[in-house]
Design a protein around this motif. Structure first.
Motif, short mmCIF file in Angstrom:
data_model
loop_
_atom_site.label_atom_id
_atom_site.label_comp_id
_atom_site.label_asym_id
_atom_site.label_seq_id
_atom_site.Cartn_x
_atom_site.Cartn_y
_atom_site.Cartn_z
N ASP A 43 1.80 -35.95 -64.37
CA ASP A 43 2.53 -34.68 -64.42
C ASP A 43 1.67 -33.55 -64.95
OD1 ASP A 43 4.87 -35.59 -63.31
OD2 ASP A 43 5.90 -35.92 -65.22
N ALA A 44 0.78 -33.89 -65.89
CA ALA A 44 -0.05 -32.87 -66.52
C ALA A 44 -1.22 -32.44 -65.64
CB ALA A 44 -0.58 -33.39 -67.86
N ALA A 45 -1.55 -33.23 -64.64
CA ALA A 45 -2.71 -32.92 -63.79
C ALA A 45 -2.42 -31.69 -62.92
CB ALA A 45 -3.04 -34.11 -62.90
N GLU A 46 -3.37 -30.77 -62.89
CA GLU A 46 -3.26 -29.59 -62.03
C GLU A 46 -3.78 -29.95 -60.65
OE1 GLU A 46 -1.97 -26.62 -62.48
OE2 GLU A 46 -1.32 -27.11 -64.53
N PRO A 47 -2.97 -29.79 -59.60
CA PRO A 47 -3.42 -30.18 -58.26
C PRO A 47 -4.69 -29.44 -57.84
CG PRO A 47 -1.06 -29.72 -58.29
CD PRO A 47 -1.60 -29.26 -59.60
N ARG A 48 -5.60 -30.17 -57.22
CA ARG A 48 -6.82 -29.56 -56.68
C ARG A 48 -7.03 -30.13 -55.28
NH1 ARG A 48 -12.42 -29.97 -59.87
NH2 ARG A 48 -11.39 -28.35 -61.10
N SER A 125 -8.98 -38.68 -64.21
CA SER A 125 -8.29 -37.40 -64.34
C SER A 125 -8.52 -36.53 -63.11
CB SER A 125 -8.76 -36.66 -65.60
OG SER A 125 -10.17 -36.47 -65.56
N GLU A 126 -9.73 -36.57 -62.57
CA GLU A 126 -10.04 -35.80 -61.37
C GLU A 126 -9.34 -36.40 -60.16
OE1 GLU A 126 -12.10 -32.35 -59.95
OE2 GLU A 126 -11.52 -33.13 -61.90
N ARG A 129 -5.85 -35.21 -59.83
CA ARG A 129 -5.75 -33.85 -59.30
C ARG A 129 -5.85 -33.84 -57.78
NH1 ARG A 129 -9.50 -29.89 -62.81
NH2 ARG A 129 -8.12 -28.37 -61.83
N LYS A 132 -2.73 -35.61 -56.10
CA LYS A 132 -1.51 -34.81 -56.26
C LYS A 132 -1.43 -33.69 -55.22
CE LYS A 132 1.25 -33.00 -60.08
NZ LYS A 132 1.25 -32.73 -61.55
N ALA A 133 -2.58 -33.24 -54.74
CA ALA A 133 -2.61 -32.13 -53.79
C ALA A 133 -2.70 -32.59 -52.34
CB ALA A 133 -3.81 -31.22 -54.10
#
Length: 235
Positions: A43-48, A125-126, A129, A132-133
């Motif tokens: 949830d905390a990961a920013e989509p990239r 972690s990467e 991201r 998620k995108a």
């Protein structure tokens, strides 16, 4: 790896595969799922955005990654713009030949701007991201004991991230995909059926499954933990 180890130890013979394709008389399995911690991290990961379709597993000889390259080529021929990436394309002894064939196909088909082979180490972690995108995850294999008795970890990604999986229909994984509406599992996977599935995702015909709370480890492991407690208590 489990299949290979069992063979090396002499615990897996043709009679075992005949007796049970899932080898349940030899192997006890724990359901795939995710923890509450895993959910918080995701949830905390920013989509990239890296690519629309991600091959999130390895590129071993018992997989068929060329199918994804050929599918992207077919989609370009249909006028459908989409991109794909192999997240783990750093060559090692067991994957070098397969990766070389994929790289050659990308070059021959002129897909350098549409198909990426990531050769750099990828932190978890990467990875979160990128997945998620993405529009969907892809993993196509050959039929055989290794694939038909294994469970693809793409299922965990779909349950956690709520993004479709597109895999072959061989074995338990394909059955779960169809039963739970997690994506598409062609029973005769080839470049055309994969391109058709990807096109359905691109045009929104296949809806995202949404994340599945019932796949928390706290739920999926309840029966196993109860059994283990009883066994330990009995001495």
């Amino acid at each position: 790896m489990l299949m290979t180890t069992l063979c090396a130890l002499g615990r897996l013979r043709p009679a075992d595969v005949i007796r049970s394709r899932t080898l349940d008389h030899l192997i006890s399995t724990v359901p795939i799922g995710f923890s509450s911690t895993g959910l918080r991290v995701a949830d905390a990961a920013e989509p990239r955005h890296l690519a629309d379709f991600l091959w999130t597993g390895g590129m071993w000889a018992f997989y068929e990654p060329l199918t994804l390259v050929e599918a992207v080529h077919l989609l370009r021929e249909r006028g459908v713009h989409t991109t794909a990436a192999f997240l783990y394309a750093r060559p090692v002894d067991d994957t070098r030949a397969t990766i070389a064939r994929v790289r050659e196909a990308v070059s021959e088909l002129g897909l350098g701007e549409r198909v990426l082979l990531n050769t750099e180490p990828l932190a978890l972690s990467e990875r979160d991201r990128y997945v998620k995108a993405a529009r969907a995850y892809v993993c196509v294999t050959w039929p055989g004991a290794e694939n038909e008795t294994a469970t693809r970890l793409r299922l965990r990604d779909s349950w956690l991230q709520g993004i479709p999986s597109i895999i072959d229909g061989f074995g338990t994984s394909g059955e779960v995909i169809e039963r739970e509406g997690l994506g598409i599992a062609p029973h005769r996977p080839d470049a055309h059926s994969l391109a058709d599935a990807m096109e359905r995702v691109v045009f929104g015909v296949l809806a995202a499954p949404g994340w599945r709370a019932e796949r928390f480890y706290e739920t999926t492991l309840a029966g196993f933990v109860a059994w283990l407690d009883a066994e330990l208590a009995s001495g």
